[in-house]
Design an enzyme around this catalytic site. Structure first.
Site, PDB file in Angstrom:
ATOM      1  N   GLU A  84       0.836  -1.207   0.000  1.00 48.98           N
ATOM      2  CA  GLU A  84       0.000   0.000   0.000  1.00 48.98           C
ATOM      3  C   GLU A  84       0.868   1.253   0.000  1.00 48.98           C
ATOM      4  OE1 GLU A  84      -0.033  -2.595   2.029  1.00 48.98           O
ATOM      5  OE2 GLU A  84      -2.016  -2.993   2.867  1.00 48.98           O
TER       6      GLU A  84
ATOM      7  N   CYS B 119      -2.270  -3.201   7.147  1.00 49.29           N
ATOM      8  CA  CYS B 119      -1.825  -3.145   8.545  1.00 49.29           C
ATOM      9  C   CYS B 119      -2.104  -1.744   9.108  1.00 49.29           C
ATOM     10  CB  CYS B 119      -0.338  -3.490   8.644  1.00 49.29           C
ATOM     11  SG  CYS B 119       0.736  -2.148   8.087  1.00 49.29           S
TER      12      CYS B 119
ATOM     13  N   CYS C 295      -0.320   1.131   7.340  1.00 48.89           N
ATOM     14  CA  CYS C 295      -0.866   1.445   6.015  1.00 48.89           C
ATOM     15  C   CYS C 295      -2.239   2.113   6.120  1.00 48.89           C
ATOM     16  CB  CYS C 295      -0.935   0.181   5.160  1.00 48.89           C
ATOM     17  SG  CYS C 295       0.699  -0.395   4.661  1.00 48.89           S
TER      18      CYS C 295
HETATM   19  N1  THU Z   1       2.579  -6.318   4.190  1.00 49.90           N
HETATM   20  C1  THU Z   1       2.127  -5.416   3.260  1.00 49.90           C
HETATM   21  O1  THU Z   1       2.708  -5.282   2.170  1.00 49.90           O
HETATM   22  N2  THU Z   1       1.027  -4.662   3.575  1.00 49.90           N
HETATM   23  C2  THU Z   1       0.392  -4.734   4.785  1.00 49.90           C
HETATM   24  O2  THU Z   1      -0.314  -3.804   5.153  1.00 49.90           O
HETATM   25  C3  THU Z   1       0.588  -5.942   5.601  1.00 49.90           C
HETATM   26  C4  THU Z   1       1.973  -6.505   5.504  1.00 49.90           C
HETATM   27  C5  THU Z   1       3.784  -7.093   3.890  1.00 49.90           C
HETATM   28  C6  THU Z   1       4.987  -6.685   4.724  1.00 49.90           C
HETATM   29  C7  THU Z   1       5.833  -7.939   4.658  1.00 49.90           C
HETATM   30  O3  THU Z   1       6.620  -7.898   3.471  1.00 49.90           O
HETATM   31  C8  THU Z   1       4.816  -9.061   4.520  1.00 49.90           C
HETATM   32  O4  THU Z   1       3.590  -8.464   4.146  1.00 49.90           O
HETATM   33  C9  THU Z   1       4.611  -9.856   5.798  1.00 49.90           C
HETATM   34  O5  THU Z   1       4.263  -9.013   6.854  1.00 49.90           O
HETATM   35 ZN    ZN Z   2       1.162  -2.136   5.884  1.00 52.39          ZN
END
Ligand code: THU
Ligand code: ZN
Length: 139
Positions: A54, A85, A88
């Site tokens: 994101e 998360c 984000c």
């Molecule tokens: N991840 C994302 O790209 N976006 C999120 O909001 C959740 C987590 C990624 C970070 C990491 O590379 C992987 O997912 C595991 O946490």
């Molecule tokens: Zn995130």
């Protein structure tokens, strides 16, 4: 057929760089003026420098002059309906109000939609800081 934004997020996750978690994420966001920008997660050997899908999509949009978003789709290689998360959610809140639609892809035809205000019911914003500055000036 899933909506275009979900398809774009699925395409974006193909470029995820995830040698550590092996958990690929793709994001696609539509700006208020109808442009679409995508991102994937990009991990790093020091772990903490890892970029979230994101964040990368937001950076792409903002660097191209778009600072108002209306819809975002998020997907993971695990097809688990991943939601953004906390970090984000706050990053998205900078460029959208609580009505921003967050489409979470569960693979196949299944998606779950949330309003950003449900995912992040309270947020610090420019308004928060402006109000604090005004209060200081009034002291
Ligand atoms: N991840 C994302 O790209 N976006 C999120 O909001 C959740 C987590 C990624 C970070 C990491 O590379 C992987 O997912 C595991 O946490
Ligand atoms: Zn995130």
């Amino acid at each position: 057929m899933p909506e275009e934004l979900v398809t774009r997020a699925r395409d974006a996750l193909e470029n995820a760089y995830v040698p550590y978690s092996e958990y690929s994420v793709g994001a696609a966001l539509r700006t208020a003026d109808g442009e679409v920008y995508v991102g994937c997660n990009i991990e790093n050997a020091n772990y903490s420098n890892s970029l979230h899908a994101e964040e990368v999509a937001v950076a792409e949009a903002v660097k191209n002059g778009h600072t108002a978003f209306e819809r975002v789709a998020v997907t993971s290689g695990a097809k688990d309906g991943v939601t953004p998360c906390g970090m984000c959610r706050q990053t998205l809140a900078e460029f959208a109000d609580e009505s921003l639609v967050v489409v979470c892809d569960e693979g196949g035809e299944e998606t779950t939609e949330y309003a950003l205000g449900e995912l992040l019911p309270d947020t610090i914003s420019l308004d928060t800081l402006n109000a604090a500055a005004a209060a200081r000036e009034g002291e």
